[in-house]
Design a protein around this motif. Structure first.
Motif, PDB file in Angstrom:
ATOM      1  N   HIS A   1      11.453   0.203  -6.132  1.00 38.42           N
ATOM      2  CA  HIS A   1      12.483  -0.817  -5.945  1.00 38.42           C
ATOM      3  C   HIS A   1      12.819  -1.031  -4.477  1.00 38.42           C
ATOM      4  CE1 HIS A   1      13.123  -0.688 -10.277  1.00 38.42           C
ATOM      5  NE2 HIS A   1      13.307   0.613 -10.200  1.00 38.42           N
ATOM      6  N   ALA A   2      12.351  -0.159  -3.620  1.00 43.06           N
ATOM      7  CA  ALA A   2      12.689  -0.185  -2.201  1.00 43.06           C
ATOM      8  C   ALA A   2      11.679  -1.025  -1.424  1.00 43.06           C
ATOM      9  CB  ALA A   2      12.734   1.241  -1.660  1.00 43.06           C
ATOM     10  N   PRO A   3      11.940  -1.271  -0.137  1.00 47.81           N
ATOM     11  CA  PRO A   3      10.979  -2.021   0.677  1.00 47.81           C
ATOM     12  C   PRO A   3       9.623  -1.329   0.753  1.00 47.81           C
ATOM     13  CG  PRO A   3      13.109  -1.909   1.781  1.00 47.81           C
ATOM     14  CD  PRO A   3      13.183  -0.985   0.598  1.00 47.81           C
ATOM     15  N   SER A   4       8.600  -2.130   1.028  1.00 48.21           N
ATOM     16  CA  SER A   4       7.272  -1.605   1.293  1.00 48.21           C
ATOM     17  C   SER A   4       7.238  -1.039   2.710  1.00 48.21           C
ATOM     18  CB  SER A   4       6.225  -2.713   1.146  1.00 48.21           C
ATOM     19  OG  SER A   4       6.286  -3.303  -0.135  1.00 48.21           O
TER      20      SER A   4
ATOM     21  N   ALA B   1       0.814  -1.214   0.000  1.00 44.47           N
ATOM     22  CA  ALA B   1       0.000   0.000   0.000  1.00 44.47           C
ATOM     23  C   ALA B   1       0.846   1.261   0.000  1.00 44.47           C
ATOM     24  CB  ALA B   1      -0.907   0.003   1.241  1.00 44.47           C
ATOM     25  N   TRP B   2       2.150   1.096   0.260  1.00 49.95           N
ATOM     26  CA  TRP B   2       2.969   2.300   0.482  1.00 49.95           C
ATOM     27  C   TRP B   2       4.402   2.004   0.059  1.00 49.95           C
ATOM     28  CZ3 TRP B   2       3.279   4.797   6.069  1.00 49.95           C
ATOM     29  CH2 TRP B   2       3.699   6.130   5.964  1.00 49.95           C
ATOM     30  N   GLN B   3       4.895   2.791  -0.885  1.00 47.74           N
ATOM     31  CA  GLN B   3       6.284   2.679  -1.359  1.00 47.74           C
ATOM     32  C   GLN B   3       6.955   4.053  -1.222  1.00 47.74           C
ATOM     33  OE1 GLN B   3       6.350  -1.171  -1.721  1.00 47.74           O
ATOM     34  NE2 GLN B   3       8.110  -0.122  -2.594  1.00 47.74           N
ATOM     35  N   PRO B   4       7.252   4.488  -0.002  1.00 50.60           N
ATOM     36  CA  PRO B   4       7.725   5.867   0.187  1.00 50.60           C
ATOM     37  C   PRO B   4       9.090   6.149  -0.419  1.00 50.60           C
ATOM     38  CG  PRO B   4       7.893   4.629   2.231  1.00 50.60           C
ATOM     39  CD  PRO B   4       7.128   3.766   1.277  1.00 50.60           C
ATOM     40  N   ARG B   5       9.892   5.101  -0.663  1.00 48.50           N
ATOM     41  CA  ARG B   5      11.227   5.311  -1.241  1.00 48.50           C
ATOM     42  C   ARG B   5      11.336   4.749  -2.655  1.00 48.50           C
ATOM     43  NH1 ARG B   5      15.501   2.912   2.288  1.00 48.50           N
ATOM     44  NH2 ARG B   5      13.922   1.552   3.205  1.00 48.50           N
ATOM     45  N   GLY B   6      10.203   4.595  -3.321  1.00 46.09           N
ATOM     46  CA  GLY B   6      10.216   4.162  -4.706  1.00 46.09           C
ATOM     47  C   GLY B   6       9.876   2.703  -4.872  1.00 46.09           C
TER      48      GLY B   6
END
Length: 589
Positions: free
Chosen positions: A67-70, A60-65
């Protein structure tokens, strides 16, 4: 949140946190889970068989893009302030906007600041272009890779909850454009988890989403679940489903029928209307037929033929897919039946296309426009009709749209005749991918006949250039121009008439007709007088630049409710009009 992921072929799955890895336990049916709750704001990823950590397929949330962790997002933390009973989108006025170019800031929070403007205009439902996270900063949104999430640049999932709440507080419904037919090329890690795609079917993007092969049961649940959560966790009122003809499904029950049935059940449970609107290129009423009758059960569907019929007639364009459009009889067929190609030969496609709309079908089941993100942005230069047409011709288009028997949709800025282009833009950090998109876009230029319109030396904007994105932002100061302000007032007046005059609000296709005083067809822009019949109401539309006298059948006892231009009534039922103009005749109040 309990970490849980579907990985049917895995021998080992771990949840990867900032400082440790925790083994998940097989839970049956290819599912893996862990019994330790992860609180809101926790970053996590999944590793399958020791592979690289990848984002959650239901992130629901990809604050760092992408390719990064959820990051864990607890939707229940939000306290809803609006007591919203819902809205039936059929017959309502929709307003399509792209969050990134609707305001200078390009965020959901900034878009909230202009919701009152839409209320004043008379809009009923705001339709947001896709919000799913994608690689890069700017794009249309159709290359998203996390269909459960909201792009962080726009404010992330919490910002969407706030936007919907603020819209509802103002009496506006919210429709979200969602994409289930493919995922973007960068950041798509689904195949690391399971058979989300199948080579059994091919789409313009490659292997199709797996809806009918081995493992498809859980993929279908992934699709349906991503749709349902927008209604439950974010309180949206409708979903516009992108290019559903590319959801290739030979199952006994099409995935869209499954989705329709589950949304109907959810609507009954929540006690408010929920809608599904399909974008489909098939011109097939199966999309809106009831699931009990073998249909897909959609609330409505886009009808691009109406756009093509209006645009080609007013502009005179005949290139590409406009080749079969532009005549007065074709416009009549579109306005009375939604589909121009209803089994007839499509010259552009080279084959017969479509099927007739059954008699008695409510016209409100069809969403139509004279501008939208596709019909503007997929032009070679992203130029709007307002760049080429006089404002009077724009007023004619607006009347044909807003006084039609369909569900009208405006595209952001259309209401004042925005002259800012809305171009195709896509920020791909991978230079090879950016190059491929740039070259592909230029290759399309010749394929759709744009060179005939713009000239062979026209420079197609680079989709990856920030200037292409920035140049597509609305310039709200345009409305200060008196001519643009007058057009804005005209849109407001048309919407008010649609709401107040039953004949103009009706979706009765059988009570709609079009007559004309002029040629059936023309080599360029059509010139003459059209009369749109809506029950007893009449809409007289003059195109060209000459004065004309027209007899309006059965109009002796009608009154002029509104006009663009100055009509003169020379005798009962007879009007003298100067083109371009619109005269709306309605029964006395």
């Amino acid at each position: 949140m309990l970490p849980r992921v579907w990985a049917p072929g895995a021998g080992r799955v771990e949840v990867v946190l900032s400082d440790e890895r925790r083994a998940l336990v097989a839970d049956g049916g290819g599912w893996w889970t862990h019994d330790v709750d992860l609180p809101h704001g926790t970053d996590y990823a999944f590793s399958v068989d020791g592979g690289d950590p990848r984002p959650d397929p239901r992130s629901a949330w990809q604050p760092r893009g992408v390719h990064a962790p959820s990051r864990v997002f607890d939707a229940m933390r939000y306290t809803w302030r609006s007591d919203w009973a819902g809205v039936d989108v059929r017959g309502r006025v929709l307003y399509e906007l792209h969050v990134g170019t609707f305001t200078a800031a390009g965020t959901l929070a900034a878009a909230v600041e202009h919701l009152n403007d839409l209320v004043s205009l008379g809009v009923d439902v705001v339709e947001l272009l896709p919000l799913a996270p994608f690689d890069g900063e700017f794009g249309w949104g159709y290359d998203g890779v996390d269909p459960y999430g909201v792009h962080e640049v726009y404010g992330g999932p919490a910002a969407l909850q706030h936007f919907v709440d603020e819209a509802h507080a103002r009496g506006l419904g919210v429709c979200l454009d969602v994409v289930h037919n493919h995922l973007g090329p960068s950041g798509n890690y689904l195949s690391a988890f399971g058979p989300y795609f199948t080579s059994t079917h091919q789409t313009p993007w490659g292997d199709a989403v797996n809806l009918d092969a081995d493992g498809s049961h859980e993929v279908r649940r992934w699709v349906v679940g991503s749709a349902l959560r927008w209604f439950t966790d974010f309180h949206v009122d409708a979903l516009r489903l992108d290019a559903v003809h590319e959801l290739r499904d030979d199952s006994d029950q099409h995935v869209l029928a499954q989705l329709s049935d589950e949304v109907a059940a959810l609507s009954a449970s929540l006690g408010r209307p929920l809608a599904l609107v399909a974008e489909t290129d098939l011109n097939d009423p199966v999309s809106i037929a009831a699931t009990a009758d073998g249909g897909w059960g959609m609330t409505g569907q886009w009808a691009d033929d109406v756009h093509h019929a209006i645009h080609a007639l007013v502009t005179g364009e005949r290139h590409g897919y406009y080749v079969d459009f532009g005549s007065a009889p074709t416009l009549r067929k579109a306005l009375t039946g939604a589909f121009v190609h209803d089994g007839t030969l499509s010259t552009f496609r080279g084959v017969p296309w479509g099927a007739p709309v059954p008699a008695g079908t409510d016209g409100h089941r069809f969403v139509v426009s004279v501008q939208n993100h596709d019909q503007v942005g997929n032009r070679g230069l992203g130029d709007r009709p307002s760049e080429r047409l006089p404002v009077g011709a724009l007023a004619v288009e607006a009347a044909l749209l807003l006084l039609s028997p369909f569900t009208p949709m405006l595209f952001m800025g259309e209401e004042w005749g925005a002259r800012t282009r809305w171009q195709y833009f896509a920020d791909h950090p991978d230079p090879e991918l950016a190059r491929a998109v740039r070259e592909g876009r230029r290759g399309e230029f010749g394929g759709h006949g744009w060179a005939a319109l713009y000239g062979p030396d026209a420079q197609i904007p680079d989709p990856g250039a920030r200037s292409t994105f920035e140049g597509s932002r609305l310039v709200r100061g345009e409305i200060d121009d008196p001519e643009r302000a007058a057009l804005h007032d005209w849109y407001r007046l048309l919407i008010a008439l649609r709401r107040s005059v039953p004949e103009l609000a009706s979706g009765d296709l059988a009570a709609t007709d079009l007559t004309w005083d002029g040629p059936d067809d023309a080599d360029g822009p059509w010139r003459g007088v059209l009369v749109l019949h809506r029950g007893r109401a009449r809409v007289v539309l003059a195109l060209g630049d000459a004065e004309a006298q027209v007899t309006v059948p059965d109009a002796d006892d009608l009154v002029v409710a509104a006009s663009w231009g100055e009509p003169v009534r020379t005798s009962p039922g007879v009007l003298r009009v100067s083109a371009p103009s619109v005269t709306i005749l309605t029964p006395p109040a």
